[in-house]
Enzyme design. Structure first.
Site, PDB file in Angstrom:
ATOM      1  N   SER B 157      -6.304  19.742  34.808  1.00 40.15           N
ATOM      2  CA  SER B 157      -7.336  20.595  34.226  1.00 40.15           C
ATOM      3  C   SER B 157      -6.703  21.709  33.388  1.00 40.15           C
ATOM      4  O   SER B 157      -5.884  21.425  32.513  1.00 40.15           O
ATOM      5  CB  SER B 157      -8.225  21.146  35.347  1.00 40.15           C
ATOM      6  OG  SER B 157      -9.376  21.732  34.840  1.00 40.15           O
ATOM      7  N   ARG B 227     -19.482  30.149  40.648  1.00 39.46           N
ATOM      8  CA  ARG B 227     -18.818  29.049  41.331  1.00 39.46           C
ATOM      9  C   ARG B 227     -19.768  27.865  41.527  1.00 39.46           C
ATOM     10  O   ARG B 227     -19.362  26.710  41.439  1.00 39.46           O
ATOM     11  CB  ARG B 227     -18.294  29.532  42.682  1.00 39.46           C
ATOM     12  CG  ARG B 227     -17.477  28.496  43.414  1.00 39.46           C
ATOM     13  CD  ARG B 227     -16.287  28.074  42.583  1.00 39.46           C
ATOM     14  NE  ARG B 227     -15.374  27.218  43.337  1.00 39.46           N
ATOM     15  CZ  ARG B 227     -14.261  26.722  42.850  1.00 39.46           C
ATOM     16  NH1 ARG B 227     -13.926  26.977  41.604  1.00 39.46           N
ATOM     17  NH2 ARG B 227     -13.479  25.974  43.584  1.00 39.46           N
ATOM     18  N   ASP B 322     -15.163  11.761  35.575  1.00 38.40           N
ATOM     19  CA  ASP B 322     -14.965  13.168  35.213  1.00 38.40           C
ATOM     20  C   ASP B 322     -15.753  13.457  33.934  1.00 38.40           C
ATOM     21  O   ASP B 322     -15.429  12.941  32.867  1.00 38.40           O
ATOM     22  CB  ASP B 322     -13.467  13.413  34.989  1.00 38.40           C
ATOM     23  CG  ASP B 322     -13.147  14.873  34.657  1.00 38.40           C
ATOM     24  OD1 ASP B 322     -14.095  15.673  34.476  1.00 38.40           O
ATOM     25  OD2 ASP B 322     -11.947  15.194  34.572  1.00 38.40           O
ATOM     26  N   HIS B 355     -14.306  15.399  38.265  1.00 32.88           N
ATOM     27  CA  HIS B 355     -13.164  16.218  37.839  1.00 32.88           C
ATOM     28  C   HIS B 355     -12.257  16.571  39.015  1.00 32.88           C
ATOM     29  O   HIS B 355     -11.046  16.658  38.885  1.00 32.88           O
ATOM     30  CB  HIS B 355     -13.688  17.478  37.165  1.00 32.88           C
ATOM     31  CG  HIS B 355     -12.630  18.336  36.554  1.00 32.88           C
ATOM     32  ND1 HIS B 355     -11.783  17.870  35.570  1.00 32.88           N
ATOM     33  CD2 HIS B 355     -12.262  19.626  36.782  1.00 32.88           C
ATOM     34  CE1 HIS B 355     -10.946  18.845  35.223  1.00 32.88           C
ATOM     35  NE2 HIS B 355     -11.207  19.912  35.937  1.00 32.88           N
ATOM     36  N   ASP B 356     -12.873  16.783  40.179  1.00 35.58           N
ATOM     37  CA  ASP B 356     -12.142  17.138  41.393  1.00 35.58           C
ATOM     38  C   ASP B 356     -11.076  16.125  41.786  1.00 35.58           C
ATOM     39  O   ASP B 356     -10.165  16.452  42.545  1.00 35.58           O
ATOM     40  CB  ASP B 356     -13.124  17.261  42.565  1.00 35.58           C
ATOM     41  CG  ASP B 356     -13.375  18.705  42.931  1.00 35.58           C
ATOM     42  OD1 ASP B 356     -12.749  19.584  42.317  1.00 35.58           O
ATOM     43  OD2 ASP B 356     -14.185  18.948  43.847  1.00 35.58           O
TER      44      ASP B 356
END
Lengths: 197, 389
Positions: B157, B227, B322, B355-356
């Site tokens: 990232s 968040r 992602d 994405h994680d």
């Protein structure tokens, strides 16, 4: 030990050439070319185990499906574009061949010859789709969806302005024997072509 | 149960501080007169100083990438799955350096530290830092640690962006760059999500123009919201469906605005945990660093020209699900590298983790990354033998 057809291709590629290998497998050819001829190249591959094997060898490999085209690669970017034993497995072999000659000066392709006498004999005698060591699949599960003969390929090249620079047809022992030289479409099991525009 | 004595753990680790008195000229034209970086190292630097791997952290990351600070820690460092003896970044072979970036809130100089000129926390006066600035500061850390050239610079990232910037800015100092789940620059949509996150912080009444430290409070609600929206973009639709579906906490509708769906509870929990551990000003800075990142800008907007500066070999990895930094974004990097004849390998790993995924143990990804790092270790071993001859 390099596969016999790959060993022949290695001998056709000059030192320092820029090579793109479509469906590069575990990267054996590119590793060989790099180590012995200082060839810089990339392989395209979609099988994850093969990609990992390439990475392990330090071979540049890019995950890309050849059926999606090579639109992301500029014209005449490579000296040689190689595709071994995958021509018959792509959606449109004619499109792929045209793309190979767009991004490369020359293309080297290998494919199993469906005109090989054993294949003809199998179909003639059994009346069933040929299954052999080189074509080990059943009709319903084969990835080989566009099989062709040496004569088919020659005709295609002729009609599409593709020049055959070199042709080698191997018999079952992976050798270029007298018979396979004289009657390639009958005695050749595997065809290797070097072509250009 | 986490175990710091496990054979594949780097075990108990202690962060170190490095102070820099040489002023740092920043891209925003301001100068940071002095600063401190907090970092951790794992493994041993070899005699040639050639086996060092730099870990660049993402938006909310920090220096504590592997191991434990105390035997009672509930969790190891954020990338412990990948760093340790026998793990993909094998500390039997590599000397791993992981730092908290400038502007961070985990021990490096940032908005929450005291500005020596005023005696007050920097707060909103802390200069805007960019990926390029981080790389410059990391290069100075490398100098002090005796690392002339990294065996690899690795990041996911925002971390992947630092790896790219390293390759462009210091070609002689990077042998390999691993750019995971990253992008050559943010899209309008990416910036939009960051802006929502920033606005939620900036409009929180407890933000006090960034000087909340002086009011003994912090923009808790803003951080939670920031968040929450960020977290949505880290997960894929499929992963959310699989994890929460439409499951209700109590099994029935309450026809109100309290937490009812599991996914609501999860997001609030993530947000609350994050708000307790992260500084709002740092969050603002980090999201801006993301927005500003665009190495092609220095080269007439040609990513190819930017990457033509690089001489290292690249590993680029993306993940199918992602959508924050979709595979297309990684492919932009790969295509530019191929166009300028740079060594690159690329894989698009099939996973629903979104994405994680870059932080998780996705077997296909772990295998590939491990194979790449093994190759680097083999090259180092080869170099060592050559040098002995």
């Amino acid at each position: 030990m390099l596969r016999p057809d790959l060993a022949i291709i290695r001998d056709w590629i000059p030192a320092g050439a820029r090579v793109l290998d479509l469906g590069c497998g575990d990267g054996a050819l590119l590793a060989e070319l790099r180590d012995n001829l200082g060839v810089r190249g990339y392989g395209l591959e979609i099988n994850q185990d093969n990609i990992t094997a390439c990475v392990e060898k330090g071979v540049n490999v890019i995950e890309q499906d050849i059926d999606g085209g090579l639109g992301n690669i500029a014209d005449q970017r490579f000296d040689y574009v190689v595709m071994t034993q995958a021509l018959q497995a792509v959606q449109r072999p004619d499109h792929v061949l045209a793309e190979m000659l767009r991004v490369g000066r020359e293309a080297i392709v290998t494919f199993p010859n469906f005109g090989y006498w054993r294949v003809r004999g199998y179909l003639l005698s059994k009346g069933r789709m040929p299954v052999s060591r080189r074509l080990p699949y059943q009709w319903y599960d084969t990835p080989n969806i566009h099989l062709c003969t040496v004569r088919d390929f020659d005709t295609h090249c002729q009609r599409n302005g593709i020049r055959v620079l070199e042709r080698l047809v191997l018999n079952q022992e992976h050798r270029s024997g007298t018979l396979s030289r004289l009657w390639p479409n009958f005695f050749g099991e595997l065809a290797i072509y070097r072509v250009s525009r | 149960m986490p175990d710091h004595t496990a054979p594949d753990s780097v075990g108990l680790v202690k962060p170190a501080l490095m102070h820099f008195d040489e002023p740092l000229q920043l891209e925003c034209r301001r100068v940071l007169p002095s600063y401190t970086l907090i970092y951790e190292t794992y493994g041993t630097l070899n005699a040639a100083g050639s086996n060092a791997v730099l870990i660049c952290h993402a938006l909310s990351g920090h220096h504590h990438a592997a191991g434990y600070h105390s035997p009672n820690d509930r969790r190891p460092g954020w990338w412990d799955k990948c760093i340790g003896p026998g793990k993909p970044i094998d500390t039997n072979h590599f000397f791993v350096v992981s730092l908290n970036n400038l502007g961070g809130c985990h021990g490096s100089t940032g908005p929450a530290t005291v500005n020596p000129e005023t005696g007050q926390p920097w707060g909103p006066d802390f200069p805007m830092v960019t990926v390029k600035d981080w790389v410059t500061s990391q290069a100075r850390l490398a100098d002090k640690l005796g690392i002339q050239r990294w065996a690899a610079v690795v990041g996911g990232s925002l971390g992947g962006m630092q790896a790219l910037q390293w390759a462009i800015d210091y070609p002689d100092r990077v042998a390999h760059a691993a750019v995971i789940a990253s992008a050559p620059k943010l899209s309008a949509q990416n910036i939009a999500f960051n802006e929502v996150a920033r606005q939620s912080i900036l409009t929180d009444p407890n933000f006090h123009g960034g000087r909340y430290y002086l009011h003994d409070t912090y923009p808790r609600q803003g951080l939670i919201l920031a968040r929450m929206v960020g977290h949505i973009t880290y997960l894929s639709d499929d992963a959310m469906r699989a994890k929460f579906g439409r499951d209700l906490q109590s099994g029935r509708f309450h026809f109100g605005f309290d937490v009812e769906f599991q996914v609501e509870s999860y997001l609030r929990h993530q947000g609350e945990t994050f708000s307790r551990n992260f500084d709002a000003n740092t969050y603002l800075l980090m999201t801006k660093a993301l927005d500003y990142f665009d190495p092609a800008r220095d080269f007439d907007n040609s990513l190819e020209a930017a990457l033509a500066q690089a001489t290292c070999k690249f590993l680029v990895i993306s993940f199918t699900s992602d959508w924050r930094f979709a595979p297309d974004r990684s492919e932009e990097i790969v295509e530019s590298l191929v166009a300028v004849d740079r060594d690159v390998s690329y894989a698009e790993v099939d996973t629903d983790k979104g994405h994680d995924a870059f932080l998780l143990d996705v077997p296909e990804y772990t295998r590939l990354f491990a194979a790449y790092m093994r190759r680097i270790a083999t090259e180092l071993e080869h170099d060592r033998k050559e040098a002995q001859r």
